[in-house]
Write a protein that holds these residues in place. Structure first.
Motif, mmCIF file in Angstrom:
data_model
loop_
_atom_site.group_PDB
_atom_site.id
_atom_site.type_symbol
_atom_site.label_atom_id
_atom_site.label_comp_id
_atom_site.label_asym_id
_atom_site.label_seq_id
_atom_site.Cartn_x
_atom_site.Cartn_y
_atom_site.Cartn_z
ATOM 1 N N ILE A 320 24.789 25.181 10.198
ATOM 2 C CA ILE A 320 24.265 26.409 10.727
ATOM 3 C C ILE A 320 24.780 26.916 11.807
ATOM 4 N N ASP A 321 25.418 26.109 12.683
ATOM 5 C CA ASP A 321 25.813 26.378 14.121
ATOM 6 C C ASP A 321 27.313 26.992 14.208
ATOM 7 N N LYS A 322 27.956 26.902 12.820
ATOM 8 C CA LYS A 322 29.091 27.396 12.851
ATOM 9 C C LYS A 322 29.442 28.910 12.804
ATOM 10 N N ASN A 323 29.974 29.425 13.614
ATOM 11 C CA ASN A 323 30.265 30.736 13.478
ATOM 12 C C ASN A 323 31.735 31.454 13.795
ATOM 13 N N ASP A 324 32.491 30.988 12.927
ATOM 14 C CA ASP A 324 34.127 31.600 12.742
ATOM 15 C C ASP A 324 34.341 32.698 12.167
ATOM 16 N N GLY A 325 33.215 33.411 12.032
ATOM 17 C CA GLY A 325 33.711 35.046 11.270
ATOM 18 C C GLY A 325 34.047 34.875 9.789
ATOM 19 N N THR A 326 33.887 33.747 9.207
ATOM 20 C CA THR A 326 34.348 33.711 7.860
ATOM 21 C C THR A 326 33.204 34.301 6.933
ATOM 22 N N PRO A 327 33.660 35.397 6.128
ATOM 23 C CA PRO A 327 32.902 36.287 5.253
ATOM 24 C C PRO A 327 31.991 35.325 4.116
ATOM 25 N N VAL A 328 30.672 35.866 4.072
ATOM 26 C CA VAL A 328 29.824 34.884 3.312
ATOM 27 C C VAL A 328 30.499 34.435 1.749
ATOM 28 N N ASP A 329 31.070 35.616 1.311
ATOM 29 C CA ASP A 329 31.589 35.414 0.060
ATOM 30 C C ASP A 329 32.690 34.337 0.060
ATOM 31 N N GLU A 330 33.202 34.090 0.978
ATOM 32 C CA GLU A 330 34.239 33.168 0.952
ATOM 33 C C GLU A 330 33.973 31.459 1.505
ATOM 34 N N LEU A 331 32.471 31.583 1.673
ATOM 35 C CA LEU A 331 31.903 30.073 1.874
ATOM 36 C C LEU A 331 31.897 28.872 1.016
ATOM 37 N N ALA A 332 32.334 29.032 -0.232
ATOM 38 C CA ALA A 332 32.416 28.241 -1.033
ATOM 39 C C ALA A 332 33.653 28.469 -2.263
ATOM 40 N N LEU A 333 33.960 27.104 -2.924
ATOM 41 C CA LEU A 333 35.030 27.340 -3.743
ATOM 42 C C LEU A 333 35.190 28.385 -4.664
ATOM 43 N N ILE A 334 33.714 28.506 -5.245
ATOM 44 C CA ILE A 334 33.448 29.632 -6.086
ATOM 45 C C ILE A 334 32.168 30.288 -5.721
ATOM 46 N N PRO A 335 32.272 31.715 -5.870
ATOM 47 C CA PRO A 335 31.195 32.427 -5.299
ATOM 48 C C PRO A 335 29.643 31.980 -5.740
ATOM 49 N N PHE A 336 28.806 32.128 -4.853
ATOM 50 C CA PHE A 336 27.400 31.699 -5.074
ATOM 51 C C PHE A 336 26.712 32.676 -6.004
ATOM 52 N N PRO A 337 26.379 32.388 -7.319
ATOM 53 C CA PRO A 337 25.779 33.513 -8.031
ATOM 54 C C PRO A 337 24.425 34.072 -7.741
ATOM 55 N N GLN A 338 23.946 34.403 -6.471
ATOM 56 C CA GLN A 338 22.582 34.622 -5.949
ATOM 57 C C GLN A 338 22.057 35.613 -7.031
ATOM 58 N N THR A 358 18.141 26.575 4.765
ATOM 59 C CA THR A 358 17.824 27.196 5.912
ATOM 60 C C THR A 358 18.763 28.577 5.415
ATOM 61 N N TYR A 359 18.097 29.533 6.035
ATOM 62 C CA TYR A 359 18.588 30.968 5.773
ATOM 63 C C TYR A 359 20.015 31.115 6.214
ATOM 64 N N ARG A 360 21.033 31.757 5.550
ATOM 65 C CA ARG A 360 22.304 31.869 5.914
ATOM 66 C C ARG A 360 22.998 32.913 5.712
ATOM 67 N N GLY A 361 22.196 34.119 5.209
ATOM 68 C CA GLY A 361 22.589 35.319 4.641
ATOM 69 C C GLY A 361 22.775 35.504 3.490
ATOM 70 N N VAL A 362 22.949 34.402 2.761
ATOM 71 C CA VAL A 362 23.264 34.225 1.261
ATOM 72 C C VAL A 362 22.396 35.145 0.392
ATOM 73 N N PRO A 392 14.100 30.641 13.790
ATOM 74 C CA PRO A 392 14.087 31.864 13.275
ATOM 75 C C PRO A 392 14.834 31.936 11.693
ATOM 76 N N LEU A 393 15.555 30.905 11.425
ATOM 77 C CA LEU A 393 16.233 30.790 10.208
ATOM 78 C C LEU A 393 15.542 30.123 9.130
ATOM 79 N N SER A 394 14.266 29.658 9.193
ATOM 80 C CA SER A 394 13.319 29.068 8.692
ATOM 81 C C SER A 394 13.158 30.253 7.424
ATOM 82 N N LEU A 395 12.757 29.449 5.993
ATOM 83 C CA LEU A 395 12.121 30.073 5.143
ATOM 84 C C LEU A 395 10.841 30.745 5.427
ATOM 85 N N ALA A 396 10.030 30.179 6.292
ATOM 86 C CA ALA A 396 8.661 30.706 6.699
ATOM 87 C C ALA A 396 8.970 32.021 7.476
#
Length: 699
Positions: A320-338, A358-362, A392-396
């Motif tokens: 959750i604390d990693k902020n290196d500017g990586t786009p969300v759609d590149e956070l996994a080996l395969i795109p998360f089929p949300q 934790t909410y991560r914008g996915v 602030p990133l809680s599901l609640a």
């Protein structure tokens, strides 16, 4: 009056084989003598014959006998269907009048034998039993007074007697009618989320089961779990059907009731009840794992170990604390089929589990909104939370989801050892009631404090803080686990605990398994006693209104026997279907057979038992005229007669049986006379062979 009769019998002095041996030897001896001298040979043959008669010992037997009366049986049908339309009164009148007519013939002993049956009629069996208990040589006839309906009609072609006729006397009116409903296609099991086809037919029947062609239709009401969902007119004599959706596991009770036909015999066969048990083909679970933690695989291992579960598992590993500017759609080996999971196919899942997510914008607000709708329409969500539930990133904190949550975070995690405890409410709830060894469970080390908004707290932590909360939202359910340390039990820490059973019960309650419903009502047969059972998390429950098979209602008070379990018993319960209501709960149960065969077919008919009468040359007679009895003429017939009944009379075979009082035996010829004959014939043969008669003649 005693009678005497005599006949000749043989009482051999030797066994049969010895007698035959002696005769053969004697005949050979006589044959040799005949070839030597025919005169002496004839005498020797006479001697052998006399010896055979001596050994055979012919005896004159005189018997003193007493004539016995013939027996006529009157079998009286006292089964439940005979109580319809005054048939029992007609039966009583007919039995008395028939007994008088038979006795008027003289020399007949009349025996009246009643047979009964609350659930079904077995007339053929009753006839066979009565015949077996009667001396066969004296039985002259059997009369069966009945409505003609029997469940063992297929056995009527094989009577146990041939020398006496069986006559069937039916008690129904010529004008009687009845309406019945029959399930044609009645599946007892189905698959959740699939429909099953139920078909039925309504028949209006007259005497002898003849279909009435009066062109009527019948209004049919359809009830599902006690609630009427449809009322529609259906043509009589035509098969009709409907589809039953099975939206939840467990039993769905279908009731079909046809409107009453004017003048019909009974309405008990106007109702058909079909319990359909819905089972899940496969349980589809979507598991979303978020923040990595030591117990991440507990849920996966539990669900994968169940062969009935189809598990779809995604893990989001990015800290959750990693902020290196990586786009969300590149956070996994395969795109998360949300979109595919949370929009297109979310309704295909039975349960959605967020494990330390934790909410991560996915997921977008639209996805959370769809999850909320999924629960409201009958889906299930479980949130297993840890420290990520606060902040602030809680599901609640997701507005589109928070309104369905039963509790909101109230601060940072409480990091202290505690033993999970079952709350007072949890002791009554089937999810946590009777969990074993609650006083020696292992300790957990973390709990998320919350502000509870609604729902039922079943487990508690330190200072009574909620640990497990279950709640209902619309048609769906949601669960909130406020610690991520259930894995300590799985690893056996501090003695461990029932983690597998607890998690299984939580998942099954969320998926609406009937055995885990906290508010439930059931009826069942317990050795002829109706057991009423009510499960509730309340301390008191209202009375239960029970409807008996005959339509009467009874209010029954329940007694608590175990925490959350109330019951009552109705002893000596009548056979048939019972309905019960308590609050908005509904249950159906049966004592014996739900729809008993005795009332499935009630119109009077001689056709079912006609083969029994035909096989013995008996007759079938309709004896009812309005409320009076018209019996056929009763006649005597000879034992070998080929006609024992016709349209106007019924016969009783004359059997002429007798009882032997005494027997006297006397020799037909005294033994000394046979010996004298043997001696004289042998002397004569000897004299002829020695030439004594011939020498005298020469001199």
């Amino acid at each position: 009056m005693n009678l005497f009769s005599s006949n000749i019998v043989f009482d051999p002095a030797l066994p049969v084989w010895a007698m035959i041996t002696v005769l053969i030897a004697g005949l050979l001896f006589a044959s040799i003598g005949i070839f030597a001298s025919w005169r002496s040979g004839v005498l020797r043959l006479l001697a052998i014959t006399a010896l055979a008669m001596l050994l055979a010992n012919p005896t004159k037997r005189e018997a003193e006998t007493t004539p016995l009366e013939d027996i006529a049986l009157i079998l009286v049908d006292e089964t439940a269907s005979q109580s319809l339309d005054g048939r029992d009164e007609i039966t009583t009148k007919a039995a008395e009048a028939l007994q008088s007519k038979i006795k008027a013939l003289g020399n007949i002993d009349v025996e009246t034998i009643p047979f009964s049956g609350a659930d079904e009629t077995r007339t053929v069996n009753a006839v066979r039993q009565a015949i077996a208990d009667t001396p066969q040589r004296r039985l002259g006839g059997v009369f069966v007074i009945t409505d003609g309906q029997t469940v063992d009609a297929d056995e009527a072609n094989t009577p146990t007697i041939q020398d006496a006729p069986i006559h069937i006397l039916t008690t129904g009116r010529d004008s009687e009618t009845d309406r019945k409903i029959t399930l044609v296609n009645a599946p007892r099991y189905g698959i959740v989320r699939q429909s099953v086809r139920v078909s039925f037919r309504i028949d209006d029947l007259g005497r002898d089961g003849v279909a009435l062609a009066d062109g009527q239709s019948s209004e049919v009401s359809l009830r599902v779990n006690g609630e009427e969902v449809l009322r529609e007119a259906v043509p009589v004599g035509t098969e009709a059907g409907f589809d039953v959706p099975l939206n939840r596991p467990g039993q769905t009770i279908i009731e079909l009731e046809a409107a009453t036909r004017t003048g019909e015999l009974t309405t008990r066969n106007n109702i058909a009840v079909l319990p359909i048990t819905a089972v899940r083909d496969r349980l589809r679970v979507l598991l979303i794992s978020g923040e990595p933690h030591p117990g991440e695989r507990v849920w996966r291992n539990l669900l994968k170990s169940d062969p009935a579960v189809d598990l779809v598992h995604f893990t989001i590993l990015r800290p959750i604390d990693k902020n290196d500017g990586t786009p969300v759609d590149e956070l996994a080996l395969i795109p998360f089929p949300q979109d595919e999971l949370f929009i297109d196919k979310l309704d295909e899942f039975d349960l959605l589990i967020f494990d330390r997510y934790t909410y991560r914008g996915v997921l977008s607000s639209f996805h959370f909104d769809n999850i909320a709708r999924f629960v409201d329409k009958g889906g299930a969500v479980l949130i297993a939370s840890g420290p990520e539930y606060n902040g602030p990133l809680s599901l609640a904190m997701r507005r589109n989801l928070s309104f369905i949550l039963p509790a909101l975070p109230a601060g940072a995690a409480i990091e202290k050892a505690f033993r999970p405890a079952i709350s007072k409410l949890g002791q009554r709830h089937p999810v946590t009631a009777n969990l074993k060894d609650g006083d020696i469970w292992g300790r957990w080390l973390r709990l998320m404090p919350v502000t509870q908004l609604r729902g039922d707290t079943l487990l508690t932590g330190p200072d009574g803080e909620p640990l497990l909360i279950l709640d209902r939202i619309g048609e769906g359910r949601i669960g909130l686990f406020l610690s991520d340390h259930v894995w300590l039990w799985a690893r056996g820490f501090d003695g461990g605990g029932p983690h597998a059973e607890l998690l299984r019960r939580i998942a099954h309650w969320l998926m609406k398994e009937p055995e885990l419903e906290e508010e439930a009502l059931s009826l069942r047969d317990e050795n002829g006693t109706l057991l009423i059972e009510r499960r509730s998390i309340r301390n008191e429950v209202p009375e239960v209104i029970v409807e008996h098979p005959n339509g009467d209602t009874e209010t029954v008070s329940l007694t608590e026997t175990d925490p959350g379990l109330f019951n009552a018993r109705v002893t000596d319960a009548e056979t048939g279907l019972y309905r019960a209501t308590s609050d908005d709960l509904f249950a159906i149960g049966a004592i014996g057979l739900g729809t008993i065969p005795e009332f499935q077919n009630v119109v009077s008919s001689g056709g079912a038992l006609k083969p029994l009468a035909d096989a013995t040359l008996g007759g079938v007679f309709a004896i009812r005229s309005a409320n009076n009895v018209t019996l056929p003429e009763i006649r005597r017939v000879k034992e070998n007669s080929k006609t024992r009944a016709n349209a106007n009379w019924a016969g009783i075979t004359t059997r002429s049986a007798a009882r032997i009082e005494s027997i006297k035996d006397a020799p037909l010829v005294p033994a000394y006379l046979w010996l004298l004959i043997i001696m004289l014939t042998l002397l004569g043969a000897w004299a002829l062979e020695s030439g004594r008669f011939s020498s005298r003649k020469t001199q």
